[in-house]
Design an enzyme around this catalytic site. Sequence first.
Site, PDB file in Angstrom:
ATOM      1  CB  ILE A   1      46.085   8.772  -0.532  1.00 28.84           C
ATOM      2  CG1 ILE A   1      46.026   7.996   0.794  1.00 28.84           C
ATOM      3  CG2 ILE A   1      46.147   7.777  -1.686  1.00 28.84           C
ATOM      4  CD1 ILE A   1      45.234   8.657   1.833  1.00 28.84           C
TER       5      ILE A   1
ATOM      6  CB  VAL B   1      42.833   5.406  -4.142  1.00 31.09           C
ATOM      7  CG1 VAL B   1      43.753   5.244  -2.962  1.00 31.09           C
ATOM      8  CG2 VAL B   1      42.094   6.722  -4.044  1.00 31.09           C
ATOM      9  CG  ASP B   2      43.356  -0.813  -5.648  1.00 35.81           C
ATOM     10  OD1 ASP B   2      44.395  -1.059  -5.009  1.00 35.81           O
ATOM     11  OD2 ASP B   2      42.501  -1.669  -5.933  1.00 35.81           O
TER      12      ASP B   2
ATOM     13  CB  THR C   1      33.539   9.615  -3.372  1.00 35.21           C
ATOM     14  OG1 THR C   1      34.936   9.861  -3.163  1.00 35.21           O
ATOM     15  CG2 THR C   1      32.827   9.532  -2.051  1.00 35.21           C
ATOM     16  N   GLY C   2      34.751   7.520  -6.025  1.00 34.57           N
ATOM     17  CA  GLY C   2      35.284   7.572  -7.391  1.00 34.57           C
ATOM     18  C   GLY C   2      34.527   6.595  -8.265  1.00 34.57           C
TER      19      GLY C   2
HETATM   20  P1  ADP Z   1      36.313   3.794  -5.160  1.00 38.59           P
HETATM   21  O1  ADP Z   1      36.398   2.627  -6.111  1.00 38.59           O
HETATM   22  O2  ADP Z   1      36.252   3.375  -3.712  1.00 38.59           O
HETATM   23  O3  ADP Z   1      35.264   4.776  -5.547  1.00 38.59           O
HETATM   24  P2  ADP Z   1      38.445   5.445  -6.329  1.00 38.59           P
HETATM   25  O4  ADP Z   1      39.902   5.233  -6.191  1.00 38.59           O
HETATM   26  O5  ADP Z   1      37.839   5.306  -7.685  1.00 38.59           O
HETATM   27  O6  ADP Z   1      37.769   4.483  -5.239  1.00 38.59           O
HETATM   28  O7  ADP Z   1      38.073   6.892  -5.811  1.00 38.59           O
HETATM   29  C1  ADP Z   1      37.975   7.261  -4.453  1.00 38.59           C
HETATM   30  C2  ADP Z   1      38.327   8.734  -4.283  1.00 38.59           C
HETATM   31  O8  ADP Z   1      39.738   8.888  -4.292  1.00 38.59           O
HETATM   32  C3  ADP Z   1      37.813   9.637  -5.401  1.00 38.59           C
HETATM   33  O9  ADP Z   1      37.232  10.780  -4.783  1.00 38.59           O
HETATM   34  C4  ADP Z   1      39.068  10.008  -6.185  1.00 38.59           C
HETATM   35  O10 ADP Z   1      38.983  11.306  -6.722  1.00 38.59           O
HETATM   36  C5  ADP Z   1      40.119   9.975  -5.112  1.00 38.59           C
HETATM   37  N1  ADP Z   1      41.512   9.728  -5.559  1.00 38.59           N
HETATM   38  C6  ADP Z   1      41.969   9.200  -6.722  1.00 38.59           C
HETATM   39  N2  ADP Z   1      43.322   9.130  -6.702  1.00 38.59           N
HETATM   40  C7  ADP Z   1      43.729   9.611  -5.491  1.00 38.59           C
HETATM   41  C8  ADP Z   1      44.997   9.811  -4.860  1.00 38.59           C
HETATM   42  N3  ADP Z   1      46.135   9.497  -5.472  1.00 38.59           N
HETATM   43  N4  ADP Z   1      45.017  10.334  -3.606  1.00 38.59           N
HETATM   44  C9  ADP Z   1      43.865  10.654  -2.963  1.00 38.59           C
HETATM   45  N5  ADP Z   1      42.657  10.500  -3.495  1.00 38.59           N
HETATM   46  C10 ADP Z   1      42.579   9.991  -4.749  1.00 38.59           C
END
Ligand code: ADP
Length: 193
Positions: free
Chosen positions: A26, A48-49, A139-140
Site C-alpha cells: 500500500i 500497514v500503520d 485482517t492482520g
Molecule cells: P489491522 O490492525 O487492521 O488488522 P494490519 O496492518 O495488522 O491491520 O493488517 C491489515 C492487513 O494489511 C493484513 O492483511 C496485512 O497482511 C496487510 N499488510 C501489512 N503490511 C502491508 C502493506 N505494506 N501493504 C498492504 N497491506 C499490508
Amino acid sequence: MYIHRRVDIMEFYVGKTRILIIRGDITEQNTDAIVNAANNSLMGGGGVDGAIHRKGGPTILEECRKIRENKWQNGLPTGNAVITKGGNLEARYVIHTVGPVWGGGDLGEPELLASAYRNSLSLAVSQGLRTIAFPSISTGAYSYPIEKASRVALKTVVEFLKGEDQLDEVVFVLFSSPALDRYRDIARELMTT
Ligand code: ADP
C-alpha cells in the site's frame, strides 16, 4: 508443456469507477489517497500503520497528533476516518481509519468494518479526491477472518459507488497471494449475484 500464467490483477467497473484488486504494498501506491488501517490512538503501530509512517516520514504523525488534540482527545472511535497529507509517500493523502478487533462476530464487527470503508470513501469524496487505495483492514493484528472481511469490504465499496460517481478508481491492495485470492473469489461471486 502447459504453462499456467497467473494474472495478478482483477478489474471491474461500478458505474464509471474502476475497481482494481491487486497484490502489492500500500505504501507504493500513487493514488490520491491511501488508507491506513490505524488504531484508535492514531499514534502509529505495526503492520500497514508502521509501514506508512516509516515511509511517509514524521509529518504524518505530527498531523495525527494535532487531530487528536483538536478533536479526538480520547482517540478516534472505531469505524471513523480522518485525513492527513501523505508526507514522503507518492500518495498525496493518507486516510486513517480504525477497523474493529475481531471478537467472534457478535460485537458489531461487520457494521464497524463497513463504516471504516464507507467513512474513508466519503472523506475522499468530500476532499475532491478521485483515486483511493485500501489495504485489507482488520485482517492482520485485528484477526478479522479474511473470507468475511473481504466480503464486507467489497460489498460496502460497491454499494457506496452505486450512489457516487466522483471516484475514478478504487484499488484493493493485498499483501499476500492467499488474501488476493480471497478478494478475487468474493468479487467474482458478487458479480454473478
Ligand atoms: P489491522 O490492525 O487492521 O488488522 P494490519 O496492518 O495488522 O491491520 O493488517 C491489515 C492487513 O494489511 C493484513 O492483511 C496485512 O497482511 C496487510 N499488510 C501489512 N503490511 C502491508 C502493506 N505494506 N501493504 C498492504 N497491506 C499490508
